[in-house]
Scaffold this motif. Sequence first.
Motif, PDB file in Angstrom:
ATOM      1  N   ASN A  46       0.825  -1.209   0.000  1.00 50.67           N
ATOM      2  CA  ASN A  46       0.000   0.000   0.000  1.00 50.67           C
ATOM      3  C   ASN A  46       0.861   1.261   0.000  1.00 50.67           C
ATOM      4  O   ASN A  46       0.552   2.225  -0.702  1.00 50.67           O
ATOM      5  CB  ASN A  46      -0.939   0.015   1.210  1.00 50.67           C
ATOM      6  CG  ASN A  46      -2.049  -1.005   1.098  1.00 50.67           C
ATOM      7  OD1 ASN A  46      -2.359  -1.487   0.009  1.00 50.67           O
ATOM      8  ND2 ASN A  46      -2.636  -1.362   2.219  1.00 50.67           N
ATOM      9  N   GLN A  47       1.928   1.242   0.780  1.00 49.38           N
ATOM     10  CA  GLN A  47       2.829   2.399   0.825  1.00 49.38           C
ATOM     11  C   GLN A  47       3.518   2.603  -0.529  1.00 49.38           C
ATOM     12  O   GLN A  47       3.651   3.727  -1.001  1.00 49.38           O
ATOM     13  CB  GLN A  47       3.877   2.216   1.924  1.00 49.38           C
ATOM     14  CG  GLN A  47       3.322   2.356   3.320  1.00 49.38           C
ATOM     15  CD  GLN A  47       4.342   2.006   4.397  1.00 49.38           C
ATOM     16  OE1 GLN A  47       5.286   1.256   4.164  1.00 49.38           O
ATOM     17  NE2 GLN A  47       4.141   2.550   5.591  1.00 49.38           N
ATOM     18  N   GLU A  48       3.945   1.514  -1.163  1.00 47.52           N
ATOM     19  CA  GLU A  48       4.591   1.617  -2.469  1.00 47.52           C
ATOM     20  C   GLU A  48       3.619   2.158  -3.514  1.00 47.52           C
ATOM     21  O   GLU A  48       4.004   2.987  -4.345  1.00 47.52           O
ATOM     22  CB  GLU A  48       5.152   0.270  -2.896  1.00 47.52           C
ATOM     23  CG  GLU A  48       6.405  -0.131  -2.140  1.00 47.52           C
ATOM     24  CD  GLU A  48       6.917  -1.506  -2.531  1.00 47.52           C
ATOM     25  OE1 GLU A  48       6.371  -2.130  -3.462  1.00 47.52           O
ATOM     26  OE2 GLU A  48       7.888  -1.964  -1.888  1.00 47.52           O
ATOM     27  N   ALA A  49       2.376   1.705  -3.474  1.00 48.00           N
ATOM     28  CA  ALA A  49       1.374   2.201  -4.418  1.00 48.00           C
ATOM     29  C   ALA A  49       1.138   3.694  -4.205  1.00 48.00           C
ATOM     30  O   ALA A  49       1.043   4.461  -5.173  1.00 48.00           O
ATOM     31  CB  ALA A  49       0.066   1.421  -4.266  1.00 48.00           C
ATOM     32  N   ARG A  50       1.054   4.113  -2.962  1.00 45.85           N
ATOM     33  CA  ARG A  50       0.852   5.538  -2.651  1.00 45.85           C
ATOM     34  C   ARG A  50       2.058   6.370  -3.090  1.00 45.85           C
ATOM     35  O   ARG A  50       1.907   7.450  -3.661  1.00 45.85           O
ATOM     36  CB  ARG A  50       0.600   5.700  -1.148  1.00 45.85           C
ATOM     37  CG  ARG A  50       0.354   7.113  -0.715  1.00 45.85           C
ATOM     38  CD  ARG A  50      -0.956   7.647  -1.236  1.00 45.85           C
ATOM     39  NE  ARG A  50      -1.135   9.003  -0.743  1.00 45.85           N
ATOM     40  CZ  ARG A  50      -1.565  10.008  -1.464  1.00 45.85           C
ATOM     41  NH1 ARG A  50      -1.925   9.810  -2.707  1.00 45.85           N
ATOM     42  NH2 ARG A  50      -1.688  11.204  -0.947  1.00 45.85           N
ATOM     43  N   LEU A  51       3.261   5.858  -2.835  1.00 49.45           N
ATOM     44  CA  LEU A  51       4.467   6.564  -3.255  1.00 49.45           C
ATOM     45  C   LEU A  51       4.549   6.676  -4.772  1.00 49.45           C
ATOM     46  O   LEU A  51       4.948   7.715  -5.303  1.00 49.45           O
ATOM     47  CB  LEU A  51       5.716   5.864  -2.714  1.00 49.45           C
ATOM     48  CG  LEU A  51       5.988   6.062  -1.234  1.00 49.45           C
ATOM     49  CD1 LEU A  51       7.170   5.189  -0.792  1.00 49.45           C
ATOM     50  CD2 LEU A  51       6.270   7.513  -0.914  1.00 49.45           C
ATOM     51  N   GLU A  53       1.997   6.756  -6.815  1.00 47.28           N
ATOM     52  CA  GLU A  53       0.989   7.759  -7.168  1.00 47.28           C
ATOM     53  C   GLU A  53       1.528   9.181  -6.930  1.00 47.28           C
ATOM     54  O   GLU A  53       1.363  10.070  -7.769  1.00 47.28           O
ATOM     55  CB  GLU A  53      -0.272   7.519  -6.338  1.00 47.28           C
ATOM     56  CG  GLU A  53      -1.398   8.471  -6.603  1.00 47.28           C
ATOM     57  CD  GLU A  53      -2.592   8.209  -5.687  1.00 47.28           C
ATOM     58  OE1 GLU A  53      -3.276   9.189  -5.342  1.00 47.28           O
ATOM     59  OE2 GLU A  53      -2.828   7.044  -5.314  1.00 47.28           O
ATOM     60  N   LEU A  54       2.184   9.386  -5.803  1.00 51.33           N
ATOM     61  CA  LEU A  54       2.765  10.699  -5.496  1.00 51.33           C
ATOM     62  C   LEU A  54       3.888  11.055  -6.465  1.00 51.33           C
ATOM     63  O   LEU A  54       4.004  12.202  -6.904  1.00 51.33           O
ATOM     64  CB  LEU A  54       3.277  10.733  -4.056  1.00 51.33           C
ATOM     65  CG  LEU A  54       2.206  10.727  -2.972  1.00 51.33           C
ATOM     66  CD1 LEU A  54       2.844  10.537  -1.599  1.00 51.33           C
ATOM     67  CD2 LEU A  54       1.402  12.010  -3.001  1.00 51.33           C
ATOM     68  N   SER A  57       2.381  12.102  -9.746  1.00 52.22           N
ATOM     69  CA  SER A  57       1.826  13.441  -9.593  1.00 52.22           C
ATOM     70  C   SER A  57       2.935  14.487  -9.617  1.00 52.22           C
ATOM     71  O   SER A  57       2.813  15.525 -10.279  1.00 52.22           O
ATOM     72  CB  SER A  57       1.039  13.532  -8.286  1.00 52.22           C
ATOM     73  OG  SER A  57       0.592  14.838  -8.063  1.00 52.22           O
TER      74      SER A  57
END
Length: 101
Positions: A46-51, A53-54, A57
């Motif tokens: 989950n953290q890797e997916a969020r990173l 995405e960031l 962006s």
Amino acid sequence: MKTSHLQLVTHEHSATIKTKSDVLSPYGPVSPGSTTLLAQETLRANQEARLLELLNSLERVVDNLNFKSSTAYDTLVTAMEGVRVALSDIPIDEAGTDETT
């Protein structure tokens, strides 16, 4: 909170069990650490997916800023060329001032 032993207390006595045993599940025995490992792997994913995405962006913002800075630079160069042309049309006398005054 991780404990190394389980303590059973009754009104008559207390006993300490220092051995760990596997937890029974419908799919077979599960060691106590495996659920923690699975939770850590899920959290990491989950953290890797969020990173990711960031990061995507941030890359879009950087691309946009690069475009804007390039546009601003082109505008500045065009304006400076216009000023240079305008100033080159003003005749300068030997004293270094324009002749119109």
